[in-house]
Design a protein around this motif. Structure first.
Motif, short mmCIF file in Angstrom:
data_model
loop_
_atom_site.label_atom_id
_atom_site.label_comp_id
_atom_site.label_asym_id
_atom_site.label_seq_id
_atom_site.Cartn_x
_atom_site.Cartn_y
_atom_site.Cartn_z
N GLN A 1 6.27 26.52 -1.04
CA GLN A 1 4.90 26.16 -0.38
C GLN A 1 4.37 24.90 -0.72
O GLN A 1 3.11 24.61 -0.68
CB GLN A 1 4.01 27.25 -0.64
CG GLN A 1 4.18 28.53 0.00
CD GLN A 1 3.43 29.80 -0.24
OE1 GLN A 1 3.41 30.57 -1.24
NE2 GLN A 1 2.32 29.80 0.47
N SER B 1 3.96 33.47 7.26
CA SER B 1 3.43 33.86 5.83
C SER B 1 2.39 34.87 5.82
O SER B 1 1.22 34.61 5.96
CB SER B 1 2.76 32.44 5.28
OG SER B 1 2.44 32.69 3.94
N ARG C 1 8.99 32.21 4.20
CA ARG C 1 8.70 31.10 3.88
C ARG C 1 10.14 30.56 3.45
O ARG C 1 10.81 31.12 2.67
CB ARG C 1 7.75 30.90 3.03
CG ARG C 1 6.27 31.56 3.43
CD ARG C 1 5.15 31.09 2.24
NE ARG C 1 5.35 31.91 1.18
CZ ARG C 1 4.72 32.99 0.83
NH1 ARG C 1 3.73 33.63 1.74
NH2 ARG C 1 5.09 33.60 -0.37
#
Length: 388
Positions: free
Chosen positions: A30, A216, A246
């Motif tokens: 992320q 997500s 992700r």
């Protein structure tokens, strides 16, 4: 004797350095590498937006959801593909059906599609989304396919898992000129790799925002999307039921590094396919016809033997020589799961006939002249004995 796989990745020192840099950074997931990879792919393809996910199956799934596929909807795809091209519709609770392929390109047939749309319009069974598959890395005839799909109010999702680096009508595959979205795969046997990984490209800003949420958990941190006023800077809201699809920064760093060599990867594959065409032209088999409007990426080299009874002995003979030939693909609806849904043989006769004679030969960036010559000699010798 070394084995020759049908496909494999190429990893160089720049790839390793890119991954190492992420491992030494503050972000393993992320983080900023994701957006860099997305931007690199989107810019290459000429698309406005890209959303990286953990694999291409996840990409197909959220793309279907983003395009409105839900329980009771209908989705069509080609049967000559990996099962994910159909499974993504089933994940959404939709019904799936299949459109036959062209007997020369092995891609979805525009003529078969037109006929199926005409029948579906009469019967009131039109699909919500069509998923044409760019088999082996050659684009489908997207201009014709998009025209007929839109005439019937059907959205188009390109399964371009095989085709990053390919071109159609002079433009990069993935630009979504003739579709609502397109999906790439970065599995190690594909043109470039991120280990595992996939990506959805689109030019639709609303679809893009929904794809970001769906990958997500359906969550947003954007105050503009929230219901009511955010309590503070820590606040996030789950707006819908999403998934943990992700991609990690480790994967994205590898994928972005590989993008620097995409054109080189594709050019080497194109030259090797030309070599195969030259060396195999006098044998009782055919290779897919390349359409003049396409410049394929050639993820696969799928040969079609003149006689179906030759496939198994040739496959076994090549495997005995350490040449790991493969078969792409059995029609999806012949899989046990889809037979349980009521599918029967005869639905797509061209795809079924193709499958009975299909054999994929080794094709990858590091396929050396020595290995290539070994494949050619083994095919020549074995096929001569089998066909005599």
């Amino acid at each position: 004797m070394f084995s020759i796989p049908y496909g494999r990745q190429n990893i160089d020192e720049a790839d390793i350095a890119a991954v190492e840099a992420v491992l030494r950074s503050d972000w393993l997931t992320q983080g900023p590498a994701i957006e860099r990879f997305e931007r690199k792919v989107a810019d290459y393809c000429g698309a406005r937006h890209a959303v990286a996910v953990c694999n291409a199956t996840a990409a197909l799934h959220i793309a279907c959801l983003g395009l409105g596929v839900a329980e009771g909807a209908r989705v069509w795809t080609a049967p000559n593909t990996f099962v994910a091209s159909a499974n993504c519709a089933r994940y959404c609770g939709a019904d799936i059906d299949f459109v036959d392929i062209d007997g020369e390109t092995f891609n979805l047939s525009p003529d078969a599609l037109e006929a199926k749309f005409e029948q579906a319009a009469r019967e009131g069974t039109l699909p919500a989304v069509l998923i044409p598959v760019h088999f082996a890395g050659q684009s489908c005839q997207m201009r014709e396919i998009a025209e007929v799909a839109r005439r019937y109010g059907c959205k188009v999702l390109e399964d371009a898992s095989h085709a990053i680096g390919g071109r159609y009508l002079g433009e990069a595959v993935g630009g979504c000129r003739h579709s609502d979205a397109a999906v790439f795969s970065f599995h190690p046997v594909k043109i470039i790799t991120s280990g595992e990984g996939g990506m959805v490209l689109t030019n639709d800003p609303e679809l893009y925002q929904r794809l970001l949420r769906l990958r997500s958990h359906g969550i947003t941190r954007d105050p503009a999307q929230m219901r009511g006023e955010a309590e503070g800077g820590w606040c996030y809201q789950q707006l819908e039921l999403g998934f943990n699809y992700r991609m990690t920064d480790i994967q994205a760093a590898l994928g972005a590094s590989q993008m620097d060599r995409l054109d080189a990867f594709v050019e080497r594959r194109r030259r090797r396919v030309a070599d195969y065409r030259r060396e195999l032209e006098d044998l009782p088999l055919s290779l897919p016809r390349q359409l003049p409007e396409t410049d394929p990426a050639w993820h696969l080299l799928a040969a079609r033997l003149d006689q179906p009874q030759w496939r198994r002995p040739l496959f076994d003979a090549l495997r005995a020589e350490g040449i790991l030939a493969n078969v792409h693909y059995q029609p999806v609806y012949q899989q046990p799961y889809y037979r349980q849904l009521g599918f029967r043989d005869g639905l797509c006769p061209v795809a079924e006939a193709y499958y009975q004679r299909a054999l994929s030969l080794p094709l990858y960036y590091d396929l050396t002249d020595e290995a290539f010559d070994r494949v050619i000699q083994a095919v020549r010798t074995s096929l001569s004995e089998i066909a005599s």
